[in-house]
Design a protein around this motif. Structure first.
Motif, mmCIF file in Angstrom:
data_model
loop_
_atom_site.group_PDB
_atom_site.id
_atom_site.type_symbol
_atom_site.label_atom_id
_atom_site.label_comp_id
_atom_site.label_asym_id
_atom_site.label_seq_id
_atom_site.Cartn_x
_atom_site.Cartn_y
_atom_site.Cartn_z
ATOM 1 N N ASP A 214 0.690 -1.116 0.131
ATOM 2 C CA ASP A 214 0.022 0.032 -0.058
ATOM 3 C C ASP A 214 0.977 1.310 -0.088
ATOM 4 O O ASP A 214 0.458 2.161 -0.709
ATOM 5 C CB ASP A 214 -0.674 0.041 1.127
ATOM 6 C CG ASP A 214 -2.091 -0.816 1.105
ATOM 7 O OD1 ASP A 214 -2.473 -1.319 -0.221
ATOM 8 O OD2 ASP A 214 -2.400 -1.585 2.101
ATOM 9 N N VAL A 218 0.723 4.097 -2.614
ATOM 10 C CA VAL A 218 0.495 5.620 -2.525
ATOM 11 C C VAL A 218 1.507 6.328 -3.014
ATOM 12 O O VAL A 218 1.374 7.514 -3.580
ATOM 13 C CB VAL A 218 0.442 5.925 -0.845
ATOM 14 C CG1 VAL A 218 0.577 7.266 -0.435
ATOM 15 C CG2 VAL A 218 -0.938 5.206 -0.276
ATOM 16 N N THR A 223 -4.517 3.414 -5.052
ATOM 17 C CA THR A 223 -4.876 2.647 -3.929
ATOM 18 C C THR A 223 -5.390 1.266 -4.454
ATOM 19 O O THR A 223 -5.541 1.017 -5.573
ATOM 20 C CB THR A 223 -6.005 3.707 -3.264
ATOM 21 O OG1 THR A 223 -7.270 3.520 -4.016
ATOM 22 C CG2 THR A 223 -5.632 4.736 -2.510
#
Length: 315
Positions: A214, A218, A223
């Motif tokens: 993740d 980012v 996402t």
């Protein structure tokens, strides 16, 4: 003698040698000192204890009553110091019945631990292991209180409790797993398509790891949607086999599921980081012989495992 704080403890060795040899020259030889140096030390010893300690007589150098009374005290003190300052007892794996406790990841326990244990038992048959989950308490208290000897396979951590030592151990590339029936996904994924797919992932029981995947997304302004967080790899892989979700996991774990389930390997986006596994222990026990041995055998195992892994991939 006014205070131990002002007393040179090296003079106790001089006293011991003189009590044993009853001769300045022989005592100096035993201590590898010159005769003048030992005579000067004896002078300091007499001044500190306010007693002549040794008197030359027709029968040689004889101890005074004060010296005779000191002898058992000095002998006991030096014996305790020698025992306390001696190197720790050597750890002998072949004779040990030590039980080690490892906090590990599913990946280490499934892919590496059986081989690791079987190799150790060949020359350390009395040694045994307990395997535990990695939890916040393991790093904050378990290592310091020695409920856990070592944490094996956790991805590199940026912050750890004071006193805890983290060292690189083994790197493993990540791959994706998709169901054979999943027509949405080809043989490779770029980072944009990767972010658009449904995902299954392993739940972070430790509560320690911000997802590296993740974090990577980012950084690229992306996402993803995780439809299932599972406690173990096999359950997560079964979800993948029955849905159109994908899963990102270490290659060798994924290869096992390809042989077990209707799933296939998919090359992930090149931007995804590798899994940087570590060994984590507490500095209080890092030099303790048994822990030092455990660290050494885990390190050597990783070298052999990486070599074998490279050989298999070349084949």
């Amino acid at each position: 003698m006014r205070s131990l704080r002002h007393f040179d403890l090296n003079l106790l060795l001089v006293f011991e040698a003189l009590m044993r040899e009853r001769h300045v020259t022989r005592a100096a030889e035993k201590l590898h000192l010159s005769q003048p140096a030992l005579s000067h030390a004896l002078k300091r010893l007499r001044e500190a204890l306010e007693d002549p300690l040794f008197i030359r007589t027709e029968n040689g150098m004889q101890p005074t009553p004060r010296a005779q009374a000191l002898q058992p005290v000095v002998q006991q003190a030096l014996a305790l110091l020698r025992e306390g300052l001696a190197p720790p007892a050597v750890f002998v794996p072949a004779k040990s019945k030590r039980r080690f406790t490892l906090a590990t990841t599913d990946y280490f326990e499934e892919v590496m631990y059986p081989t690791f244990l079987s190799q150790l038992l060949a020359y350390a048959p009395g040694i045994s292991f307990s395997i535990e989950l990695i939890t916040p308490d393991v790093l904050s208290e378990g290592l310091e209180q020695r409920h856990v000897d070592m944490v094996v396979g956790l991805d590199s951590q940026r912050t750890l409790p004071s006193g805890v030592i983290q060292t690189p151990w083994m790197d493993e590339e990540l791959v994706c797993l998709a169901a054979n029936h999943n027509n949405r996904v080809g043989n490779t994924l770029d980072i944009a398509q990767f972010s658009q797919e449904l995902h299954v992932e392993l739940a972070d029981i430790s509560g320690l790891l911000p997802s590296n995947i993740d974090s990577c997304l980012v950084r690229h302004g992306l996402t993803r949607r995780v439809i299932s967080k599972n406690l173990n790899y096999i359950a997560a892989a079964r979800v993948v086999a029955l849905t159109e979700a994908i899963m990102t996991l270490p290659r060798q774990m994924a290869e096992r599921f390809v042989a077990m389930l209707p799933v296939r390997l998919v090359e992930p986006p090149k931007e995804l980081p590798a899994l940087n596994m570590t060994l984590i222990q507490h500095g209080l026990y890092a030099n303790e012989p048994a822990n030092a041995w455990l660290y050494e055998v885990l390190t050597e195992f990783a070298k052999r495992f990486n070599y074998q892994k490279g050989t298999n991939h070349q084949a």
